[in-house]
Design a protein around this motif. Structure first.
Motif, PDB file in Angstrom:
ATOM      1  N   UNK A 287       0.822  -1.215   0.000  1.00 31.38           N
ATOM      2  CA  UNK A 287       0.000   0.000   0.000  1.00 31.38           C
ATOM      3  C   UNK A 287       0.851   1.259   0.000  1.00 31.38           C
ATOM      4  N   UNK A 288       2.087   1.162   0.575  1.00 27.04           N
ATOM      5  CA  UNK A 288       2.967   2.335   0.600  1.00 27.04           C
ATOM      6  C   UNK A 288       3.519   2.633  -0.791  1.00 27.04           C
ATOM      7  N   UNK A 289       4.034   1.597  -1.490  1.00 23.21           N
ATOM      8  CA  UNK A 289       4.641   1.825  -2.803  1.00 23.21           C
ATOM      9  C   UNK A 289       3.601   1.958  -3.911  1.00 23.21           C
ATOM     10  N   UNK A 290       2.467   1.329  -3.728  1.00 24.26           N
ATOM     11  CA  UNK A 290       1.416   1.398  -4.746  1.00 24.26           C
ATOM     12  C   UNK A 290       0.082   1.687  -4.049  1.00 24.26           C
ATOM     13  N   UNK A 291      -0.102   2.941  -3.610  1.00 28.62           N
ATOM     14  CA  UNK A 291      -1.316   3.264  -2.842  1.00 28.62           C
ATOM     15  C   UNK A 291      -2.557   3.092  -3.710  1.00 28.62           C
ATOM     16  N   UNK A 292      -3.634   2.600  -3.114  1.00 35.53           N
ATOM     17  CA  UNK A 292      -4.884   2.432  -3.887  1.00 35.53           C
ATOM     18  C   UNK A 292      -5.444   3.778  -4.318  1.00 35.53           C
ATOM     19  N   UNK A 293      -6.043   3.772  -5.492  1.00 31.33           N
ATOM     20  CA  UNK A 293      -6.626   5.014  -6.032  1.00 31.33           C
ATOM     21  C   UNK A 293      -7.811   5.451  -5.172  1.00 31.33           C
ATOM     22  N   UNK A 294      -7.888   6.742  -4.981  1.00 29.83           N
ATOM     23  CA  UNK A 294      -9.000   7.278  -4.188  1.00 29.83           C
ATOM     24  C   UNK A 294     -10.297   7.194  -4.982  1.00 29.83           C
ATOM     25  N   UNK A 295     -11.314   6.722  -4.296  1.00 33.35           N
ATOM     26  CA  UNK A 295     -12.627   6.617  -4.941  1.00 33.35           C
ATOM     27  C   UNK A 295     -13.252   8.002  -5.054  1.00 33.35           C
ATOM     28  N   UNK A 296     -13.888   8.261  -6.174  1.00 33.04           N
ATOM     29  CA  UNK A 296     -14.564   9.565  -6.311  1.00 33.04           C
ATOM     30  C   UNK A 296     -15.718   9.667  -5.323  1.00 33.04           C
ATOM     31  N   UNK A 297     -16.006  10.850  -4.842  1.00 34.69           N
ATOM     32  CA  UNK A 297     -17.118  11.002  -3.887  1.00 34.69           C
ATOM     33  C   UNK A 297     -18.437  10.578  -4.531  1.00 34.69           C
ATOM     34  N   UNK A 298     -19.242   9.879  -3.718  1.00 32.54           N
ATOM     35  CA  UNK A 298     -20.520   9.403  -4.220  1.00 32.54           C
ATOM     36  C   UNK A 298     -21.517  10.555  -4.281  1.00 32.54           C
ATOM     37  N   UNK A 299     -22.201  10.618  -5.394  1.00 32.58           N
ATOM     38  CA  UNK A 299     -23.242  11.628  -5.572  1.00 32.58           C
ATOM     39  C   UNK A 299     -24.581  11.002  -5.187  1.00 32.58           C
ATOM     40  N   UNK A 300     -25.183  11.559  -4.170  1.00 31.31           N
ATOM     41  CA  UNK A 300     -26.455  11.019  -3.717  1.00 31.31           C
ATOM     42  C   UNK A 300     -27.561  11.387  -4.691  1.00 31.31           C
ATOM     43  N   UNK A 301     -28.216  10.352  -5.188  1.00 29.05           N
ATOM     44  CA  UNK A 301     -29.333  10.572  -6.102  1.00 29.05           C
ATOM     45  C   UNK A 301     -30.585  10.945  -5.308  1.00 29.05           C
ATOM     46  N   UNK A 302     -31.411  11.805  -5.861  1.00 32.22           N
ATOM     47  CA  UNK A 302     -32.653  12.163  -5.153  1.00 32.22           C
ATOM     48  C   UNK A 302     -33.572  10.949  -5.040  1.00 32.22           C
ATOM     49  N   UNK A 303     -34.269  10.895  -3.938  1.00 28.46           N
ATOM     50  CA  UNK A 303     -35.183   9.776  -3.713  1.00 28.46           C
ATOM     51  C   UNK A 303     -36.363   9.866  -4.682  1.00 28.46           C
ATOM     52  N   UNK A 304     -36.695   8.716  -5.263  1.00 28.72           N
ATOM     53  CA  UNK A 304     -37.788   8.660  -6.234  1.00 28.72           C
ATOM     54  C   UNK A 304     -39.033   8.105  -5.547  1.00 28.72           C
TER      55      UNK A 304
END
Length: 423
Positions: A287-304
Motif C-alpha cells: 500500500x505504501x509503494x502502490x497506494x490504492x486510487x481514491x474513490x470519487x465522492x458518491x453523488x447522492x441521487x434524489x429519492x424517487x
C-alpha cells in the motif's frame, strides 16, 4: 354389601348435593393436576439452567450481566409473580447476574432506556407495550449505534405478545412459554430483526417491530372486549353492530413509497482471525509503494417517491419479522390495503379471521414492497393507529425501515420450525 347399598341410596336421595360435590371434586382435581404439571415444567427448566451454571469459566472472565425491564402491571398485574416463579430462578441458577428494573407507570421504560448503562444482555419481561417502549427508548439514545448491538431477550408476560411466535415455540401453557423463552436466552442463539421508524411532523420518532395498523378492522378489534357477555359471539356482534352504526367504513389515504433496496450479505457473527505479522508487513509495503486510487465522492441521487391513492377498509404497514429466518433478496417493509368493496357479510367473516391474526389479508388486497413510505390522511380524518398493539393518534407519518437493526434471542427449535415452513 349393605353399606354399599346404603351409600348409593344416600347419593340417589341427595342427587343435587352429590352432583355439586362431583363437579367441585372434578374441578379441584383438574386444578391440582395443572399445578403439578407446572411444577414439573419449572423443575425441568431449572435442571437445564443448573447445567449452564455449573460450566467453568476462565479466571479472567466475569459473570454475564443482564438487565431485566419488568412491567409488573402486565397480564392484569400478575407479571411480577409470573417472573419471580418461572423466569428468575432459571436466570439465577444459570449464573447470570441480573438487575431487575420495574416500571411504575406507562412510558417509564422509554426514560429508563435513555439513561441505562451498558449491559451484556437486555431482557424485556412484559407484553407488546413494554417491548415497544424499550426499543423506542433504546433507539432514541445518542449512542444507539453501539447500544443496539446488545442482544435482547423477550419473556412474554403480557396479554398481547405479538413477537413471541417469531422467537419461541408457542403452547397453551403460560408457564411453558415463559420457561422456554428464558432458556432460549441462556442458549445464546440470536436472530436479526427489522425495525420500523415511525415519525410524525412534530413528535419524536416511535419504533416498532411488527407494524402500524389503521382502519375499520382495527377500530372494531378495540371494542370486542365490550361484548364479553356474548361469549363466542362477541367478535361477530362487534362487527355487526359497527355496520349498523355506519356503513360503508371506507378510508381514503394517500401513500408515497420508495422502492425496496437490495439486501447486503449477512456479516459473519465470528470475527475473522487477524493475519500473521509477515502478511501484514507485506500488505503495508504494498500500500505504501502502490497506494490504492481514491474513490470519487458518491453523488447522492434524489429519492424517487411513487404516489398511490387508496380507498380501503384496512391499512397495514408491517415488517417481515413474522418469519425472521427467511432469506430475502430485498430489504423491505410490506404495505397491505384491503379493498373497499366488502359486503357486510364479508366484513364480518374477514373480521373473525383478523381477530385471530391481523396480518392475514384477502386475495384482492393491494400489496406493495417498499423501503419507506409516507401516509397522508384526508383533512378532518380522526381515529387511531395501532403500533405494535399500542394506540397512537392518527396523523400524517413517515415510516422507514431499519433493516436488521436489533438482535433477539431465538430458540433453536423455533428456528428449525420456521425454516421448515419456508421449504
Amino acid at each position: 354389601m349393605a353399606r354399599v347399598v346404603k351409600v348409593f341410596r344416600t347419593l340417589r336421595n341427595h342427587w343435587k348435593k352429590s352432583t355439586f360435590a362431583v363437579c367441585v371434586l372434578s374441578y379441584g382435581g383438574y386444578w391440582l393436576y395443572g399445578k403439578h404439571c407446572d411444577n414439573v415444567l419449572r423443575r425441568e427448566a431449572c435442571l437445564l439452567a443448573r447445567e449452564y451454571g455449573q460450566q467453568q469459566i476462565a479466571p479472567q472472565e466475569r459473570l454475564r450481566k443482564a438487565t431485566v425491564i419488568l412491567n409488573p402491571a402486565a397480564c392484569s398485574g400478575k407479571a411480577n409473580n409470573l417472573f419471580e416463579k418461572n423466569a428468575a430462578p432459571i436466570l439465577h441458577l444459570a449464573g447470570v447476574q441480573i438487575t431487575v428494573v420495574k416500571t411504575d407507570y406507562e412510558g417509564q421504560a422509554k426514560k429508563m432506556m435513555e439513561v441505562m448503562e451498558e449491559t451484556d444482555m437486555l431482557v424485556v419481561a412484559g407484553g407488546d407495550g413494554t417491548l415497544q417502549e424499550v426499543i423506542t427508548g433504546l433507539l432514541r439514545r445518542p449512542d444507539q449505534d453501539t447500544f443496539s448491538n446488545t442482544p435482547i431477550g423477550f419473556i412474554p408476560l403480557g396479554s398481547h405478545n405479538s413477537l413471541s411466535p417469531s422467537l419461541h415455540l408457542i403452547s397453551d401453557n403460560k408457564v411453558k412459554d415463559i420457561t422456554s423463552a428464558t432458556l432460549s436466552i441462556l442458549k445464546g442463539e440470536t436472530v436479526p430483526l427489522d425495525v420500523l421508524q415511525i415519525k410524525g411532523e412534530k413528535e419524536q420518532p416511535v419504533f416498532a417491530l411488527m407494524g402500524l395498523r389503521w382502519g375499520a378492522f382495527r377500530d372494531v378489534a378495540s371494542k370486542i372486549s365490550k361484548y364479553w357477555y356474548l361469549g363466542p359471539l362477541k367478535t361477530n356482534a362487534a362487527h355487526w353492530f359497527t355496520t349498523l352504526r355506519e356503513w360503508p367504513l371506507v378510508r381514503d389515504v394517500s401513500v408515497s413509497y420508495l422502492a425496496p433496496t437490495l439486501r447486503p450479505p449477512d456479516l459473519p457473527l465470528v470475527k475473522a482471525p487477524r493475519p500473521n505479522l509477515l502478511h501484514r508487513i507485506i500488505r503495508r509495503l504494498k500500500n505504501y509503494w502502490n497506494p490504492p486510487a481514491e474513490e470519487p465522492p458518491k453523488v447522492e441521487e434524489p429519492e424517487k417517491w411513487e404516489e398511490q391513492q387508496l380507498s380501503t377498509l384496512e391499512f397495514f404497514i408491517q415488517t417481515h419479522n413474522k418469519n425472521p429466518v427467511e432469506r430475502r433478496i430485498y430489504d423491505s417493509l410490506r404495505i397491505n390495503a384491503e379493498p373497499s368493496s366488502f359486503t357486510v357479510g364479508e366484513f364480518i367473516t374477514a373480521g373473525n379471521i383478523k381477530a385471530a391474526d391481523p396480518t392475514i389479508f384477502t386475495e384482492n388486497a393491494t400489496k406493495l414492497e417498499a423501503s419507506a413510505c409516507r401516509l397522508q390522511l384526508p383533512e378532518g380524518a380522526t381515529g387511531f393507529y395501532n403500533i405494535d398493539n399500542e394506540e397512537y393518534e392518527a396523523m400524517p407519518v413517515e415510516v422507514r425501515l431499519l433493516p436488521r437493526k436489533l438482535r433477539f434471542f431465538i430458540s433453536a427449535e423455533r428456528r428449525e420450525q420456521l425454516l421448515s415452513q419456508i421449504q
